[in-house]
Design a protein around this motif. Structure first.
Motif, short mmCIF file in Angstrom:
data_model
loop_
_atom_site.label_atom_id
_atom_site.label_comp_id
_atom_site.label_asym_id
_atom_site.label_seq_id
_atom_site.Cartn_x
_atom_site.Cartn_y
_atom_site.Cartn_z
N ALA C 86 -6.46 -14.88 -1.19
CA ALA C 86 -7.60 -14.64 -2.09
C ALA C 86 -8.42 -15.93 -2.10
O ALA C 86 -7.95 -16.94 -1.59
CB ALA C 86 -7.11 -14.31 -3.50
N VAL C 143 -10.13 -1.20 6.28
CA VAL C 143 -10.58 -2.32 7.09
C VAL C 143 -10.37 -1.97 8.56
O VAL C 143 -9.35 -1.39 8.93
CB VAL C 143 -9.76 -3.59 6.74
CG1 VAL C 143 -10.20 -4.76 7.60
CG2 VAL C 143 -9.89 -3.92 5.27
N SER C 156 -6.22 -10.01 5.15
CA SER C 156 -7.13 -9.19 4.36
C SER C 156 -6.42 -8.70 3.11
O SER C 156 -5.25 -8.37 3.16
CB SER C 156 -7.52 -7.99 5.22
OG SER C 156 -8.78 -7.55 4.88
N ALA C 157 -7.13 -8.68 1.99
CA ALA C 157 -6.59 -8.07 0.78
C ALA C 157 -7.32 -6.75 0.61
O ALA C 157 -8.54 -6.72 0.56
CB ALA C 157 -6.83 -8.97 -0.43
N THR C 158 -6.59 -5.66 0.53
CA THR C 158 -7.26 -4.36 0.45
C THR C 158 -6.37 -3.38 -0.30
O THR C 158 -5.34 -3.76 -0.83
CB THR C 158 -7.59 -3.84 1.86
OG1 THR C 158 -8.32 -2.63 1.75
CG2 THR C 158 -6.33 -3.59 2.67
N ARG C 159 -6.81 -2.15 -0.37
CA ARG C 159 -6.06 -1.12 -1.07
C ARG C 159 -5.60 -0.10 -0.06
O ARG C 159 -6.39 0.42 0.70
CB ARG C 159 -6.98 -0.42 -2.08
CG ARG C 159 -6.57 -0.61 -3.48
CD ARG C 159 -7.61 -0.01 -4.38
NE ARG C 159 -7.05 0.93 -5.29
CZ ARG C 159 -6.20 0.63 -6.26
NH1 ARG C 159 -5.81 -0.61 -6.44
NH2 ARG C 159 -5.74 1.54 -7.05
N ASN C 164 -2.54 -2.18 -4.10
CA ASN C 164 -3.18 -3.40 -3.60
C ASN C 164 -2.23 -4.09 -2.63
O ASN C 164 -1.11 -4.45 -2.97
CB ASN C 164 -3.50 -4.35 -4.77
CG ASN C 164 -4.73 -3.90 -5.53
OD1 ASN C 164 -5.34 -2.90 -5.19
ND2 ASN C 164 -5.08 -4.64 -6.56
#
Lengths: 988, 91, 212
Positions: C86, C143, C156-159, C164
């Motif tokens: 992050a 992504v 990458s931070a994603t859902r 999460n």
């Protein structure tokens, strides 16, 4: 009847080695792999495939594609039964079972066809004018009858047993439609270096190339098309047949529904039935083709009337004769191609009726004429052909009428994006106004360009343009040229209609909307195109007006006496064709519709027979009922165990956030009500977060582990919102503060250990920490360890009115920790307790929770004004508006306790409080009950409530009224703290 | 709908939550005479037809608060910035 | 303190039903994906305070042998990985018993320089590899994971599947996912079902700790 009497000896794209057996309306037939259900039915001579929606007229197969208005069947049986499936799209497979719809007892003899006799009364909008009188007949008679008669097929009513999935996909260029233009576009875009996805709704790509006789670069168009998938895959194109691009959304995102295993008898276990693709494309090539325009004449819906291009498709693609003696009618050169293809299949051509007067007449071709009427109930028998100039009329016997009214570019997808098509006088149809834009390029027939050669060339050019628009560095040069030939869909002649014949002229076949309905609507004032659509329901069936739209607009323009270009259009909306709900849900339905969150103690609790309850996404222990115990009995036992010995309850689900940094204390001070700066290291306190309007947002604790290191807890339900709020305060309101925050909710599993023996229990596990009351008083906190070195956090806080602690251990040690505690805590009577018991104890202690902190209460309302001191000047969030008159009004409803005057009478949460004497209207309400329970400790029913001027009224007797269940009891107002009012037990 | 987060790139709507108008300024201090400014900050909002600056939270990604300029009629997103770098409120 | 001395056993990815072996497409000669749940890691989150990025990087390099990678990237050194998670936040992952030793060491080394948080127990760590790994993950990852845009070392931070997730592409076509542990059971259930179409091989792995 012989099997497949209408099948041609050779030709078609079929696997003839293995006949495929299927069942329709209870009778077994044969077809071939490669057939659709429609082509197989046609091969077996079945002419009537359904009854129309309103008038129950017999209908036959009209098209060979997804704009089919008539051949809607119920496919499959049992839980997989699917109504309103297009027979023209259903792929034939062994064991397929289908049934006709909207008819009883059979499609050939349908009793509901009596509607036809009543048709004078069933005109457009009839339901706005009838079934109104007498009013009481609506509920008991009209509505049930209409419901039974309405609709087409019936859903199975059983749970869908199949699996569905979803997926994302990215590409530079998405090509919608894999006819000649689409294939050429995908090819040239890929060669230019773009990542390409090519989608087509059919099982085989090729579009019109599969249905017509064409030649491309010396090869038969069919072969060229059948070779295309491997050619394109080698270029890296993702070829997706059986995939309908159903919707086009903002930012060039698309929803595409792939029918993964619908063509198999049953989906294999490792495959879903259907998949929803969410595609993000930089540029899209719309190559969705064009749909042939039907002709308007009386009886134009009779079985045996079909589009000319579809008749060619059945002959060329499926090797089936749609009839034996044909009349081919229309306004363009396709007539002659159609006649030639039909003749080749052994079908007699009774007449070619060309509305254009310039054509050369011959013994078979009639120029300047049109079919004016088709006659026949369950099958067309003959047509009337009328000379457009002189009016001379003749009758011609036939069993097949092929209509060719020109071509309508398929603009549905563009219309979804708000691109309004424009009327093109030359093509006599609606055409996209711009074929090239920043986000899309139209190519081929949907751009109003016809002819195989032109489609290929335009497609290739579109592919290169798309690649460039997608940001690819396209190498210079032209796409390789094509040499192609095929039916040339030349410019059509004018559209006309012969009037004066008896019988109905249908515009929208699926919803049974006639030309007369449109005229009626215009006369009644619904002449605006949006009104016309809703009033007549034209274009509102599953084919979404793809066949009827242009004809409807033309009729409307005629009635209103204006050019078609002035009438305007309605908007097509997604999905393009119906998408089954399971596909939209994917994996997320039933039990798995949302993820479940499980604490580190979950497996242990499940083993012990815990009953779980959902709290947001979490599963929490509700109680540990023993065999024979009711919920109330179990909860009472647990409460007694806690208050006499010790209990443990899972509190892992509370939100836990670490805030660290030189300015951590600043943020905490701004966000929490009261003066948090005073909190010393190694101490916790209860703290309230307020909203800016002064209402309580969440309650929790703030613990100072070190000068610059805080741990805050929130309620389970507000954990996410609180985190979002804290981030907002930091990033937007006070961005200069030097600190970091992170959620540690999952990292730490927590137990509340409560009861007079809780200290003894903890001493069996905590390493080296002095837990005596002197060394670790109420509200102490420490970073410590348990069981010889497992990191732990310990806080002495209580919600139950007993001596209590919260102990947190790392998630993956939780299970072994609770087993250890269980073992070592036996001698102190350690007992697990759940939310039910916790709820009772917190009411007994007067501890407010979600039912009191409901978004309409201030700290003062709930007796927590001490937590929100108002002595600072800078102010915490909520302070500024806390002092508003309405929030400090002495008449406000404030927290009190209630005791049922008769101890065994239940107090219902939500009851209104009324004075003992006086009227019982809402205006008289004094407050309401927020939470209630039977207290095993006090052995009577108690409650927490909000009461006007409540603090002055302790001792008063009121009525608690529950008018929904017509109950009312007497209650006495008390302090909300029923148990341990001086907090002696908590602080011992 | 997709938003292009300055940190994470273009992401679908599911990763974000919407808060509201980003142009309102939190009054600098609490002053009993200042209640009117606070009432405006908490309750009063314009409802523009056209460009709108609003706060979105990238909760399904980097947890950044974003200031998005979006057209309320065409739904076109003109710009997306980190809220802390776009002046939006507080002190 | 060494793992041996504590009295409690560390549960491998609790609550997750994960049957080792091959599953899915019966006709697939080779599984299209390999899924491994990785146990036995120490995970510590490091967030430098204002103006202390360089100092924090130096301290981390001293303690772990490699410094903080740029935003959106990860670096590895033998069995340790440092991944950006992050803005101004990195996670250091290294085999360990999960009893806080790495946390305490880093806390000491980064005192007044960075916020240090022990996340060793916060995540279920899942490694997905195989030819179909990108297709599998993109069922729920918005992504674009194509290697032309998501190269080795990208984070990458994603859902994914309503959870999460932190996701990075490591060497040898291995994607590593960090899913919050409370969601792990549901997440692995989705992942297993989504892998059926490709045929998958399921397993667990524990890296040896440095002291062992």
């Amino acid at each position: 009847m012989t099997q497949q009497a209408n099948r041609l000896e050779s030709g078609g794209i079929l696997v003839r080695e293995r006949p495929v057996e299927f069942e329709y309306d209870g009778i077994r037939y044969e077809g071939f792999e490669g057939d659709t259900l429609a082509s197989a039915l046609m091969a077996n001579g079945i002419r009537t495939v359904g009854r129309s929606f309103k008038y129950h007229r017999a209908r036959g197969i009209y098209t060979a594609g997804s704009h089919e208005p008539n051949a809607l069947v119920e496919l499959r049986t049992g839980a997989r039964r699917e109504p309103n499936t297009l027979a023209t799209m259903a792929e034939l497979h062994a064991g397929l079972i289908a049934a006709s719809q909207n008819c009883w007892p059979t499609v050939r003899h349908d009793l509901m066809s009596v509607n036809s006799a009543l048709s004078a009364f069933l005109v457009a909008g009839f339901y706005y004018k009838t079934f109104k009188w007498p009013r009481r007949f609506w509920t008991n008679i009209y509505e049930p009858v209409i419901r039974r008669a309405a609709g087409l097929g019936h859903a199975s009513g059983k749970a869908d047993p199949d699996r569905y999935e979803k997926s994302y996909a990215h590409c530079d260029v998405l090509v919608v439609g894999a006819g000649p233009a689409g294939i050429a576009a995908a090819d040239s875009a890929a060669r230019a270096g773009a990542r390409v996805i090519l989608c087509d709704e059919h099982a085989r790509i090729g579009g019109a190339l599969l249905n017509d006789r064409t030649e491309i670069n010396g090869q038969a168009g069919v072969e060229w098309a059948l070779d295309a998938p491997s050619r394109l895959s080698r270029l890296g194109v993702k070829v997706m047949p059986r995939t309908t691009v159903a919707g086009w959304y903002d930012d060039n995102t698309f929803a595409a529904a792939e029918r993964v295993s619908d063509h198999l008898a049953e989906p294999p276990k490792h495959l879903p039935r259907q998949k929803l693709w969410r595609i993000a494309a930089r540029h899209v090539v719309v190559a969705s083709g064009a749909i042939e325009r039907p002709l308007l004449f009386s009886g134009n819906d009779r079985p045996g009337v079909m589009l000319a291009s579809s008749a060619r498709a059945y002959v060329n693609h499926y090797a089936v004769r749609p009839g034996s003696r044909a009349v081919v009618c229309g306004n363009n050169d396709d007539l002659y191609t159609t006649a030639a293809d039909l003749r080749r299949a052994g079908i007699a051509i009774a007449a070619i009726v060309d509305s254009r007067s310039a054509q050369e007449p011959s013994d078979v071709a009639l120029a300047g004429s049109l079919v004016s009427q088709a006659v026949g109930g369950r099958s067309v028998r003959k047509v009337a052909v009328t000379d457009l100039e002189g009016g001379a009329r003749r009758t011609i016997k036939c069993d097949l009428v092929c209509v060719a009214g020109g071509w309508m570019p398929n603009v549905s997808l563009l219309s979804q994006r708000g691109v309004k098509p424009a009327w093109n006088e030359g093509l006599q149809s609606l055409v996209p106004p711009e074929t090239e834009a920043e986000t899309y390029t139209c190519a081929g027939a949907c751009a109003g360009r016809f002819g195989t050669q032109e489609c290929l060339a335009e497609g290739a050019r579109a592919g290169r343009r798309a690649a460039a628009a997608a940001g690819i560095d396209v190498p210079p040069g032209e796409a390789a040229p094509f040499a192609a030939s095929g039916p040339f869909q030349g410019k059509p002649g004018g559209q006309s209609r012969v009037r004066g014949e008896a019988g109905k002229t249908f515009v929208d076949l699926q919803n049974d909307v006639t030309a007369r309905d449109i005229e009626l609507a215009a006369r009644e004032g619904y002449g605006a195109v949006e009104h016309l659509k809703r009033y007549t329901t034209m274009g509102m069936a599953t084919d979404q007006g793809r066949l009827s739209n242009v004809n409807g607009l033309a009729v409307l323009a005629d009635v209103r006496g204006v050019p078609v270009s002035e009438v305007g259009t309605t908007t097509y909306r997604p999905p393009y064709t119906p998408v089954t709900l399971g596909t939209l849900a994917g994996h997320f339905q039933g039990r798995t519709w949302r993820p479940r969150r499980l604490s580190g103690f979950h497996d242990w609790a499940a083993e012990r027979g815990a009953e779980f309850v959902e709290n947001g996404l979490w599963m929490r222990w509700n109680c540990f009922a023993q065999p024979g115990e009711s919920l109330a009995q179990a909860a009472a036992r647990e409460v007694k165990a806690v208050r006499s010995g010790a209990g443990m309850c899972d509190v892992s689900t509370l939100g836990k956030i670490e805030i660290q940094g030189p300015d951590a204390v600043e943020l905490i001070d701004h966000v929490y009500a009261g003066n948090l700066r005073k909190l010393t290291v190694g101490r916790s306190r209860f703290a309230l977060m307020l909203r800016e309007d002064g209402m309580v947002f969440d309650d929790g604790t703030v613990t100072r582990l070190a000068r610059d290191h805080f741990l805050v807890t929130t309620t389970t339900g507000n954990a996410g919102r609180a985190m979002e709020h804290l981030e907002y305060c930091h990033q937007v309101l006070w961005p200069k503060l030097d600190l970091h925050m992170v959620s540690v909710t999952d990292a730490w599993s927590g137990l509340s250990i409560a009861g007079p023996r809780s200290r003894d229990v903890l001493e069996t596990v905590v390493d080296r920490l002095d837990l005596s009351n002197e060394a670790f008083p109420f509200l102490s906190a420490a970073d410590t360890s348990v069981c010889a070195g497992v990191p732990a956090r310990l806080m002495r806080i209580s919600y139950s009115g007993e001596l209590a602690y919260e102990i947190y251990v790392p998630y993956q040690f939780a299970e072994d920790f609770i087993r250890t505690l269980e073992e070592r805590g036996k001698e102190f009577g350690l007992c697990p307790y759940g939310l039910e018991a916790l709820g009772i104890m917190r009411i007994e202690k007067g501890h407010v929770a979600g039912s009191e902190l409901n978004g309409r209460t201030t700290p003062a309302d709930v007796g927590l004004e001490w937590a929100a001191s108002g002595t600072k000047s800078a102010g915490y969030i909520g302070r500024a508006l806390s002092a508003r008159e309405g929030l400090v009004d002495p008449e406000r409803e404030v927290l009190v306790g209630l005791k049922a005057v008769k101890p065994t009478q239940e107090i219902a949460a939500g009851s209104h409080l009324l004075n003992k004497r006086g009227s019982r209207t809402l205006a008289d309400t004094q407050g309401y009950v927020s939470a209630a329970c039977f207290s095993p400790t006090l052995e009577q029913n108690i409650a927490l409530a909000f009461l006007k001027r409540g603090r002055e009224r302790h001792g008063e007797v009121l009525r608690a009224a529950n008018p929904l269940q017509k109950r009312e009891i007497l209650v006495e107002v008390t302090s909300p703290v029923f148990y341990d009012p001086e907090s002696d037990r908590v602080r011992r | 709908m997709r938003l292009t987060c300055p940190i994470c790139g273009t992401r679908p709507l599911e990763e974000f939550t919407y808060r509201g108008d980003a142009s309102v300024r939190r009054p600098p201090d609490f002053n009993p005479k200042n209640t009117g400014a606070w009432v405006d900050y908490v309750y009063m909002r314009d409802n523009p037809k056209g460009p709108h600056k609003e706060h979105w939270f990238h909760g399904g990604g980097c947890s950044s608060w974003l200031t998005v300029e979006r057209d309320t009629v065409s739904h076109e997103v003109r710009s997306v910035k980190l809220a802390r770098s776009a002046r939006s409120g507080g002190r | 303190m060494c793992a041996d001395k504590v009295e409690l056993a560390r549960q491998p990815s609790p609550n997750v039903e994960f049957v080792p072996g091959q599953h899915g497409d019966p006709d697939a000669a080779l599984p299209g994906v390999l899924i491994e749940i990785v146990d036995g890691l120490d995970i510590v989150r490091v967030c430098p305070f204002a103006g202390k990025r360089r100092a924090a990087g130096a301290a981390v390099r001293k303690a772990c042998g490699v410094g903080l990678p740029p935003a959106g990237k990860s670096v590895s050194k033998s069995a340790s990985v440092i991944a950006w998670v992050a803005p101004e936040a990195w996670c250091i992952l290294t085999p360990g018993p999960g009893t806080g030793a790495l946390y305490r060491d880093l806390r000491k080394a980064l005192r007044a320089t960075a916020a240090v948080t022990d996340q060793s127990h916060a995540f279920c760590v899942i490694r997905v590899s195989g030819l179909q790994a990108p297709s599998l993950l993109m069922k729920e990852c918005a992504v674009d994971l194509d290697e032309t845009v998501f190269a080795v070392g990208t984070c990458s931070a994603t859902r994914m599947a309503h959870v999460n997730v932190h996701l990075r592409r490591g060497d040898n076509g291995i994607f590593e996912l960090l899913a919050p542990v409370s969601y792990a059971a549901s997440f692995v259930e989705w992942l297993s079902e989504a892998s059926l179409e490709f045929g998958y091989q399921a397993g667990r792995r524990r890296e040896p700790y440095p002291d062992e």
